[in-house]
Write an enzyme that holds these catalytic residues in place. Structure first.
Site, mmCIF file in Angstrom:
data_model
loop_
_atom_site.group_PDB
_atom_site.id
_atom_site.type_symbol
_atom_site.label_atom_id
_atom_site.label_comp_id
_atom_site.label_asym_id
_atom_site.label_seq_id
_atom_site.Cartn_x
_atom_site.Cartn_y
_atom_site.Cartn_z
ATOM 1 N N LYS A 113 0.720 -1.256 -0.008
ATOM 2 C CA LYS A 113 -0.069 0.046 0.047
ATOM 3 C C LYS A 113 0.764 1.221 -0.036
ATOM 4 O O LYS A 113 0.333 2.231 -0.554
ATOM 5 C CB LYS A 113 -0.970 0.032 1.099
ATOM 6 N N ASP B 188 -10.032 3.379 2.071
ATOM 7 C CA ASP B 188 -10.214 2.604 3.306
ATOM 8 C C ASP B 188 -11.132 3.120 4.160
ATOM 9 O O ASP B 188 -11.811 3.011 4.926
ATOM 10 C CB ASP B 188 -9.006 2.166 3.751
#
Ligand code: ATR
Length: 290
Positions: free
Chosen positions: A76, A112
């Site tokens: 990420k 997210d």
């Protein structure tokens, strides 16, 4: 009819998720059912990419005509420098979980935090003006705090074992007028009575340590909203005890579903069939546990 099918095939949406490991990802189940329900030709595949091969994999996805992909642990942060452009969400969170490829350009987003906050809003109502306490100051907390600030909450208290990390997080974020403060676990008791929404972003209570909880049951104010990012177990000890104190509880599965819903919407330009995605993931999780 035949011509149309052929045209569709050449326009099929290629999507996937890069991670290491990737075998247990629920994303393929969730996205494939969404594509199918929308009648969009395409496929979402798990892509096992080792850290040494991330750069090649990203170039490969573009060369192969992918419309986009998700990235998960451990990529990420690393992926950020491999993209052409970063959305504000990715810059603020310092991490990317969704890449959109359009006209050969790759743009990174982070869905997210906004995914979690959308699930919180669905289950707990309006967030504007609320006083929030967040446990933890890691990557997950950062994304959530970024998204909560966008919802114009009144204030956020960050409680972290390492207080310096919470202080640094506040310094790095654009807090846009919200009252921000840090506190220790020992001071939690003092802050909880003013809290409308209490969110655990740490791994306290996660499988296999299911008997752990970050706060004693009697400290939880009655009737507030209590949320846990953990989704294994689906109901943590924190949520179970909060429920017995008349609190509305919000588990972590919604965050996973809605981060996927946002990604799907970026890739397809269409609303995601959220409830269908939710039931597909629940079914797959139940199947895995038996
Ligand atoms: P994530 O991306 O899931 O947020 P992370 O960036 O490693 O993962 O952050 C984990 C967070 O959980 C941190 O805030 C960590 O506290 P420290 O900054 O003090 O390390 C917190 N955490 C993890 N285990 C914990 C425990 N047993 N007690 C208290 N806090 C814990």
């Amino acid at each position: 009819m035949t011509d149309r099918n052929q045209e569709n095939k050449s326009n099929a949406l290629l999507l996937g998720v890069m991670g290491d490991p990737i075998g247990h990802s629920m994303s393929p189940v969730m996205h494939n059912i969404a594509l199918e329900a929308a009648g969009l030709p395409g496929m979402y595949v798990p892509l096992h990419v080792k850290p040494d091969h991330l750069a090649e994999a990203v170039i490969g996805a573009k060369a192969l005509g992918f419309a986009g992909f998700n990235v998960t642990i451990p990529h990420k942060v690393e992926i950020m420098k491999l993209l052409d452009e970063l959305d504000e969400s990715a810059i603020s969170c310092g991490a990317v979980n969704t890449v959109v490829i359009r006209e050969g350009r790759m743009k990174g987003y982070n869905t997210d935090g906004i995914g979690y906050v959308r699930s919180l809003r669905e289950e707990a109502g309006e967030l504007t003006g609320k006083q929030v306490t967040v446990l933890g100051a890691g990557g997950a907390a950062r994304g959530i705090i970024y998204a909560l600030l966008k919802e114009k909450v009144a204030g956020i208290t960050i409680i972290n074992r390492t207080v310096d990390k919470a202080v640094q997080l506040i310094e790095e974020l654009n807090t846009s007028g919200a009252a921000m403060q840090t506190a220790t676990y020992e001071e939690l008791e003092q802050y909880l009575p003013q809290t409308d929404i209490f969110i655990n972003t740490t791994s306290i209570g996660m499988h296999p340590n299911v008997d752990e909880t970050p706060v004693a049951a009697e400290q939880i104010p009655e009737g507030i909203i209590v949320s846990d990012l953990i989704y294994n177990p689906m109901e943590t000890r924190l949520l179970r005890e909060a429920r017995t104190r008349g609190c509305r509880t919000v588990g972590g599965l919604g965050m996973f579903i809605y981060q996927g819903a946002y990604a799907y919407e970026y890739w397809t330009g269409q609303d995601a069939p959220v409830s269908l995605m939710h039931s597909a993931v629940l079914e797959a999780l139940n199947h895995e546990n038996h």
